[in-house]
Design an enzyme around this catalytic site. Sequence first.
Site, short mmCIF file in Angstrom:
data_model
loop_
_atom_site.label_atom_id
_atom_site.label_comp_id
_atom_site.label_asym_id
_atom_site.label_seq_id
_atom_site.Cartn_x
_atom_site.Cartn_y
_atom_site.Cartn_z
N ASN A 10 0.58 -1.41 -0.07
CA ASN A 10 -0.02 -0.22 0.02
C ASN A 10 1.05 0.92 -0.03
O ASN A 10 1.61 1.29 0.98
CB ASN A 10 -0.93 0.23 1.65
CG ASN A 10 -1.95 1.41 0.93
OD1 ASN A 10 -1.48 1.79 0.40
ND2 ASN A 10 -2.32 1.01 2.00
N SER A 13 0.32 4.08 2.84
CA SER A 13 0.79 3.30 4.50
C SER A 13 2.10 4.38 5.02
O SER A 13 3.87 3.80 4.63
CB SER A 13 0.77 2.13 4.42
OG SER A 13 -0.32 1.33 3.83
N THR A 41 -0.82 -1.08 -4.44
CA THR A 41 -2.12 -1.16 -3.98
C THR A 41 -2.67 0.50 -4.64
O THR A 41 -2.20 1.20 -4.93
CB THR A 41 -3.06 -1.90 -3.35
OG1 THR A 41 -2.32 -0.50 -2.49
CG2 THR A 41 -2.38 -3.03 -2.95
N ASP A 68 -2.77 -3.60 8.94
CA ASP A 68 -3.38 -4.83 9.13
C ASP A 68 -4.85 -5.26 7.91
O ASP A 68 -4.60 -6.17 7.08
CB ASP A 68 -4.45 -4.78 10.33
CG ASP A 68 -3.52 -4.66 11.21
OD1 ASP A 68 -2.02 -6.08 11.28
OD2 ASP A 68 -3.18 -4.09 12.48
N LYS A 213 -3.24 -18.63 21.81
CA LYS A 213 -2.03 -19.63 20.96
C LYS A 213 -2.28 -19.25 19.31
O LYS A 213 -3.34 -19.26 19.06
CB LYS A 213 -2.63 -21.06 21.01
CG LYS A 213 -1.90 -21.23 22.95
CD LYS A 213 -0.28 -21.31 23.09
CE LYS A 213 0.30 -21.79 24.38
NZ LYS A 213 1.67 -22.17 24.76
N ASP A 216 -3.40 -23.48 17.42
CA ASP A 216 -4.55 -23.73 18.42
C ASP A 216 -5.69 -24.50 17.93
O ASP A 216 -6.64 -25.01 18.49
CB ASP A 216 -3.95 -23.29 19.40
CG ASP A 216 -5.64 -22.24 19.88
OD1 ASP A 216 -5.72 -21.70 19.39
OD2 ASP A 216 -5.54 -21.79 21.58
N GLU A 273 -10.99 -2.73 9.97
CA GLU A 273 -11.94 -2.70 8.56
C GLU A 273 -13.45 -2.93 8.46
O GLU A 273 -13.24 -4.03 9.33
CB GLU A 273 -11.27 -2.59 7.28
CG GLU A 273 -9.76 -2.47 7.05
CD GLU A 273 -9.82 -1.54 7.03
OE1 GLU A 273 -9.81 -0.52 6.80
OE2 GLU A 273 -8.33 -1.34 7.29
#
EC number: 2.7.1.107
Length: 315
Positions: A10, A13, A41, A68, A213, A216, A273
């Site tokens: 991006n 960013s 992008t 993210d 975790k 898991d 988002e």
Amino acid sequence: MRKRARIIYNPTSGKEQFKRELPDALIKLEKAGYETSAYATEKIGDATLEAERAMHENYDVLIAAGGDGTLNEVVNGIAEKPNRPKLGVIPMGTVNDFGRALHIPNDIMGALDVIIEGHSTKVDIGKMNNRYFINLAAGGQLTQVSYETPSKLKSIVGPFAYYIKGFEMLPQMKAVDLRIEYDGNVFQGEALLFFLGLTNSMAGFEKLVPDAKLDDGYFTLIIVEKSNLAELGHIMTLASRGEHTKHPKVIYEKAKAINISSLTDLQLNVDGEYGGKLPANFLNLERHIDVFAPNDIVNEELISNDHVDDNLIEE
């Protein structure tokens, strides 16, 4: 034969820092033996489409450089495919929850070193209806902070922008009636917030899931029941220290499959988002994505002992 890496980034960013350092990043990866190319992008959805295209072209490694949201799009481009490439992460967003959880350095060259060193681990991802997420899904007015916070404020004060917007929204928060079914259990009642977490770091709170975790096969489900402003403020303070799990207004559980519905029009936050609205079905996809990570996450007990990969242990 040289491995092929595709960087999906991006350009806006991190105050456009990656865009400026891209030539150096390409040189560093080339010297490490990767035949590397990059894609910038331009709009929402571009990273998903490019990840799908890179899959068809048989790239060995995909590197998501951005926040993210960019990482989420890349994961959505590869999650349904067999023989998925390994995933590299260069955290360039405001909070970078997933990068924090995996101890990936925030500086570009440090994050590239993690990829070049070659240690990787398989992590769980979540499926919500027909889309995927890698860190969290959440609902409730306060969870809208990440996508309602002005970009200009984020560029000025960074992660603190979320706290400023969050405290602004606190007095307006209202509980909604929810039905949450999880692994044979049911919560039916009024709640202010709910979170489904895959890592220990959510919305900048690094201890929101103190027993996390990454592999898991379970979500951590957190429900904050109807509370007054003072109680909610106390819960948030406790959450910053990882001490909220026993609060009487907090339900803290583990589950593989979760169904959430409400008669109220409730928006969802997925990896920071906007993620649509309820109802939603959630399924944990255990050890679904192979991600480059520093070797020390084994020592931090973020990886289950019986799942430690050979390539995550120093020889």
